[in-house]
Design an enzyme around this catalytic site. Sequence first.
Site, PDB file in Angstrom:
ATOM      1  N   GLU A 242       0.616  11.821  -4.269  1.00  0.00           N
ATOM      2  CA  GLU A 242       1.488  11.332  -5.341  1.00  0.00           C
ATOM      3  C   GLU A 242       2.949  11.538  -4.982  1.00  0.00           C
ATOM      4  OE1 GLU A 242       2.482   9.078  -7.163  1.00  0.00           O
ATOM      5  OE2 GLU A 242       0.859   9.254  -8.634  1.00  0.00           O
ATOM      6  N   ASP A 320      -0.686   4.959  -9.625  1.00  0.00           N
ATOM      7  CA  ASP A 320      -0.131   4.262 -10.789  1.00  0.00           C
ATOM      8  C   ASP A 320      -0.437   2.773 -10.730  1.00  0.00           C
ATOM      9  OD1 ASP A 320       1.440   3.502  -8.690  1.00  0.00           O
ATOM     10  OD2 ASP A 320       3.324   4.286  -9.511  1.00  0.00           O
ATOM     11  N   HIS A 435      -7.174 -24.086   8.860  1.00  0.00           N
ATOM     12  CA  HIS A 435      -6.014 -24.938   9.058  1.00  0.00           C
ATOM     13  C   HIS A 435      -5.089 -24.844   7.848  1.00  0.00           C
ATOM     14  CE1 HIS A 435      -7.408 -28.124   6.291  1.00  0.00           C
ATOM     15  NE2 HIS A 435      -8.622 -27.883   6.770  1.00  0.00           N
TER      16      HIS A 435
HETATM   17  O1  AHR Z   1       2.377   8.526  -3.628  1.00  0.00           O
HETATM   18  C1  AHR Z   1       2.559   7.198  -3.392  1.00  0.00           C
HETATM   19  C2  AHR Z   1       2.463   6.385  -4.655  1.00  0.00           C
HETATM   20  O2  AHR Z   1       3.536   6.679  -5.484  1.00  0.00           O
HETATM   21  C3  AHR Z   1       1.298   6.651  -5.542  1.00  0.00           C
HETATM   22  O3  AHR Z   1       0.085   6.113  -5.085  1.00  0.00           O
HETATM   23  C4  AHR Z   1       1.750   6.001  -6.792  1.00  0.00           C
HETATM   24  O4  AHR Z   1       1.126   6.540  -7.916  1.00  0.00           O
HETATM   25  C5  AHR Z   1       3.243   6.235  -6.791  1.00  0.00           C
HETATM   26  O5  AHR Z   1       3.932   5.043  -6.992  1.00  0.00           O
END
Ligand code: AHR
Length: 518
Positions: A242, A320, A435
């Site tokens: 995250e 997210d 194509h």
């Molecule tokens: O950590 C990278 C990304 O950051 C996560 O997957 C997302 O939740 C946030 O935008």
Amino acid sequence: MSQRRDDRNVSANNRTRILRVLAGIVALVAASLTTASTASAAASLPCDIYGAAGTPCVAAHSTTRALYGTYNGALYQVQRASDGAKTNIGLLAAGGYANAAAQDSFCAGTTCLITEIYDQSPRHNDLTIEGPGGAGGQDTGVPADALPVTAGGHQVYGASFSGRMGYRDNSTSGVAKNGQPEGMYMITSGTHVNGACCFDYGNAETNNQDTGNGHMDALNFGTECWFQPCHGAGPWVQADLENGLFQSSAGGSQNTANTGITAPFVTALLKNNGQNFFALKDGNAQSGGLRTTYSGPEPTRAGYSPMHQEGAIVLGTGGDNSNGSIGSFFEGVMTAGLPTDAADNAVQANVVSVGYGGPTGSTGTLNPGSEISVRATTACCTGDYIRHQNDNAVISPVSSTLDKNDATWIVRRGLASSSCVSFESRNYPGDFLRHFDFQVYRQPMDGSAAFRADATFCPVAGKNGQGSSFRSYNYSGKYLRHYNNTLYIADTSGAHTWDAAGSYNDDVSWVVAQPWAP
Ligand code: AHR
């Protein structure tokens, strides 16, 4: 295991659910009665291996095969466009491979999406199509037939993500939370990637929002370099913890040898003890072992030590629902507890034994599954073969290993008509000859009707008396032709330079030959 699943009709969802629960109970009982010798039996599959090592799977997802030697339930659910009906796709045998023929039959004459990927573990952490999140709107499912590959000698389908596609389970059982240890791997592809956020598989937030550092613990695979430096061009196996795709505790890579891995089938592995350690590994899923690209402390930024995982499972997007990424998924598991390196190695050996993408045993014919190379017959060019080069389709002589791989194609049932064929790249799984504006390219199948039609060619006898000519499915007066070494669909109208009448019959006649890279 003797239980059978009704694959023809899942309108009786409850019955299917009950059968799946029963299958799980049977698997649990079987596992508890099994001695350690099971781990070394021939049918010891990834979740048997991790279970025997004391780190049982809490999620086991695959569209290609069973991940337990005793599993005989459904792998995934498809829904067809024509009437909205759904069916489950199961296995050819317990512990075996997906029954792709059942999908082909159910989806014949229409198109299907994968609407659910079942968890084979007794936890039933099934993945359904992901809903809106903080950074992306409602996703769709992947086209069910976009990624035909071979596994265990059988034709099966991987899941090919083209962006705005994703799956999720926000209400799981047994998945690590709040600093608990876990491991995970997925089999993906190094040939269908991009630099957008975030092709992930693993632990994520339960509300589709970015809830802060350490609230995810997922594998990421792609070319997005979140923290400098990243060495080489990728794609890299990274940890999406995250607010960052981590290659080390510093964020960016501390490993100059990790320039990424571009193999057609890649093993991506992450483990995290949730407190003060995580490790990343990659490997070629077709041969060899795993390489550890990082093993050390959690990220030094605030929030990652300890971790704060929430225990949802995401596939194909960020936590997210950032859903700009593309990618391929064949199988993946998550474990409770930190797996041992020995178990990781045994899992990799099992994956290699599957022979992903390997030969079907059929070569040199236009039968689906056969691997071929295609030689020009015009006098100028009888040593030239159809290959892709910089995403274009061209003809050229073949000498290097790269040439040979680029000049090898897998014949597939026509994406728009089963009486015709499509040509999948051998070294870019999921990419087909198609194509566009009459020129021919190698591109990833996006599931659209236009792509399907553009990538479908109907063989007829070669117009110069040699081999075969390939009529375009949606431009039935035009045939696959080389002109100035580039491939087009062409006629003799003169409307474009490549529609010249001179040497037309030779330029549209091809010999289907043994593959350069079987
Ligand atoms: O950590 C990278 C990304 O950051 C996560 O997957 C997302 O939740 C946030 O935008």
